[in-house]
Design an enzyme around this catalytic site. Structure first.
Site, PDB file in Angstrom:
ATOM      1  N   PRO A   2      18.341  42.805  -1.422  1.00  0.00           N
ATOM      2  CA  PRO A   2      17.348  42.425  -2.442  1.00  0.00           C
ATOM      3  C   PRO A   2      17.178  43.546  -3.471  1.00  0.00           C
ATOM      4  O   PRO A   2      17.086  44.715  -3.104  1.00  0.00           O
ATOM      5  CB  PRO A   2      16.056  42.234  -1.653  1.00  0.00           C
ATOM      6  CG  PRO A   2      16.437  42.229  -0.228  1.00  0.00           C
ATOM      7  CD  PRO A   2      17.758  42.911  -0.097  1.00  0.00           C
ATOM      8  N   GLU A   3      17.176  43.192  -4.736  1.00  0.00           N
ATOM      9  CA  GLU A   3      16.933  44.151  -5.815  1.00  0.00           C
ATOM     10  C   GLU A   3      15.582  43.818  -6.449  1.00  0.00           C
ATOM     11  O   GLU A   3      14.847  42.967  -5.944  1.00  0.00           O
ATOM     12  CB  GLU A   3      18.081  44.084  -6.837  1.00  0.00           C
ATOM     13  CG  GLU A   3      19.449  44.367  -6.194  1.00  0.00           C
ATOM     14  CD  GLU A   3      20.605  44.302  -7.188  1.00  0.00           C
ATOM     15  OE1 GLU A   3      20.397  44.577  -8.379  1.00  0.00           O
ATOM     16  OE2 GLU A   3      21.721  43.971  -6.752  1.00  0.00           O
ATOM     17  N   HIS A  95      14.635  38.618  15.663  1.00  0.00           N
ATOM     18  CA  HIS A  95      14.684  39.912  14.964  1.00  0.00           C
ATOM     19  C   HIS A  95      13.387  40.220  14.220  1.00  0.00           C
ATOM     20  O   HIS A  95      13.407  40.914  13.211  1.00  0.00           O
ATOM     21  CB  HIS A  95      15.866  39.987  13.994  1.00  0.00           C
ATOM     22  CG  HIS A  95      17.163  39.589  14.609  1.00  0.00           C
ATOM     23  ND1 HIS A  95      17.806  40.372  15.561  1.00  0.00           N
ATOM     24  CD2 HIS A  95      17.929  38.482  14.460  1.00  0.00           C
ATOM     25  CE1 HIS A  95      18.908  39.759  15.934  1.00  0.00           C
ATOM     26  NE2 HIS A  95      19.011  38.605  15.296  1.00  0.00           N
ATOM     27  N   ARG A 114      19.660  43.202  10.646  1.00  0.00           N
ATOM     28  CA  ARG A 114      20.516  44.394  10.603  1.00  0.00           C
ATOM     29  C   ARG A 114      19.730  45.695  10.694  1.00  0.00           C
ATOM     30  O   ARG A 114      20.310  46.758  10.855  1.00  0.00           O
ATOM     31  CB  ARG A 114      21.398  44.355   9.360  1.00  0.00           C
ATOM     32  CG  ARG A 114      22.356  43.161   9.410  1.00  0.00           C
ATOM     33  CD  ARG A 114      23.411  43.224   8.364  1.00  0.00           C
ATOM     34  NE  ARG A 114      24.289  44.379   8.518  1.00  0.00           N
ATOM     35  CZ  ARG A 114      25.286  44.677   7.696  1.00  0.00           C
ATOM     36  NH1 ARG A 114      25.512  43.895   6.667  1.00  0.00           N
ATOM     37  NH2 ARG A 114      26.028  45.726   7.890  1.00  0.00           N
TER      38      ARG A 114
END
Ligand SMILES: [Zn+2]
Length: 272
Positions: A2-3, A95, A114
């Protein structure tokens, strides 16, 4: 990853759900996150529990939940992090690593398969990660400051724009898009672009604002605060379009990798 536009979209989605709501509890999975660091649950509880969320903000790619004059919770989504408000009785996603219970029965949940993201709490002004950030291109950067920052820099403009200490919030996607809009080759020495700072800043803003207007770019993992994919991927001019014709001139878009990071560009519109 994500930016700025994806993080901004998430913040806009979360703000009305979180503002004014009191945090009642903090839960952690016990799994370490970014850099194998444990989440400091004690610091999270000290800052958040018993207090209402005063504000939800963004700085670069960071999400900031304000709880006092300067106290807050900082979230970075890393590659695959998600931050969502869900009913407490709904099953938690796999997660899920940090959960803030909210008065009224909802939970703010951070999940990250991750585990490149992280969550921390404390004084925002003293946070070293935030203090190291350059100006936000939508709210704090102007063309004169950009020209000044470019002066004397021999590094390629792509590396300059990706450096969060120079400008906060850009990543591979929006750097490719901004350089294409500005007609600048990604390996051009940053210091040679001083005079083009106004056009470069306008191109950066246009790329970011387009991304925000379409609620972010979903290539794989990104979803907004409602779990919806963003629509900006279809509007990308060069990123991910290797071999496709440039929308402006028809030349095949090229991809190059520098330092492990891919850039897409039109060799005709963006000459060295
Ligand atoms: Zn072109």
């Amino acid at each position: 990853m994500p930016e700025l536009p994806e993080v901004e979209t998430i913040v806009r989605g979360l703000a009305p759900r979180l503002r004014g709501r009191r945090v009642t509890s903090v839960w952690g999975s016990g799994k370490p996150l970014h850099l194998r660091r444990a989440v400091d649950l004690r610091a999270l509880r000290a800052v958040a529990v018993g207090h209402p969320v005063r504000d939800v903000d963004r700085l670069g790619k960071y999400i900031l939940l304000g709880f006092g004059d300067d106290e807050g919770v900082i979230v970075h989504l890393g590659m695959t992090g998600r931050l969502r408000v869900s009913p407490a009785d709904e099953a938690r996603a796999p997660h899920t690593h940090v959960v803030l219970g909210l008065a009224g029965g909802d939970e703010l949940r951070f999940s990250d398969p991750r585990r490149f993201g992280w969550v921390t709490a404390g004084a925002l002004a003293a946070n070293p990660a935030l203090a190291a950030l350059g100006p936000d291109p939508l709210t704090a950067l102007d063309a004169a400051a950009l020209a000044e920052a470019l002066t004397g820099v021999r590094a390629p403009i792509k590396a300059f724009l990706l450096d969060q200490r120079r400008i906060a919030g850009l990543g591979n996607i929006y750097v490719s898009e901004a350089l294409h809009r500005a007609g600048i080759h990604p390996t051009t020495a940053a210091g040679k672009l001083r005079r083009r700072a106004p056009a470069l800043l306008a191109a950066i803003r246009a790329a970011l604002e387009g991304g925000i207007a379409r609620r972010g770019t979903t290539l794989r993992d990104y979803v907004d605060a409602d779990g919806q994919r963003g629509d900006n991927a279809a509007a990308l001019l060069v990123y991910g379009r290797e071999g496709e014709p440039c929308a402006r001139c028809g030349t095949a878009i090229r991809r190059r990798v520098d330092g492990g990071r891919a850039t897409f560009f039109c060799p005709a519109c963006q000459r060295r």
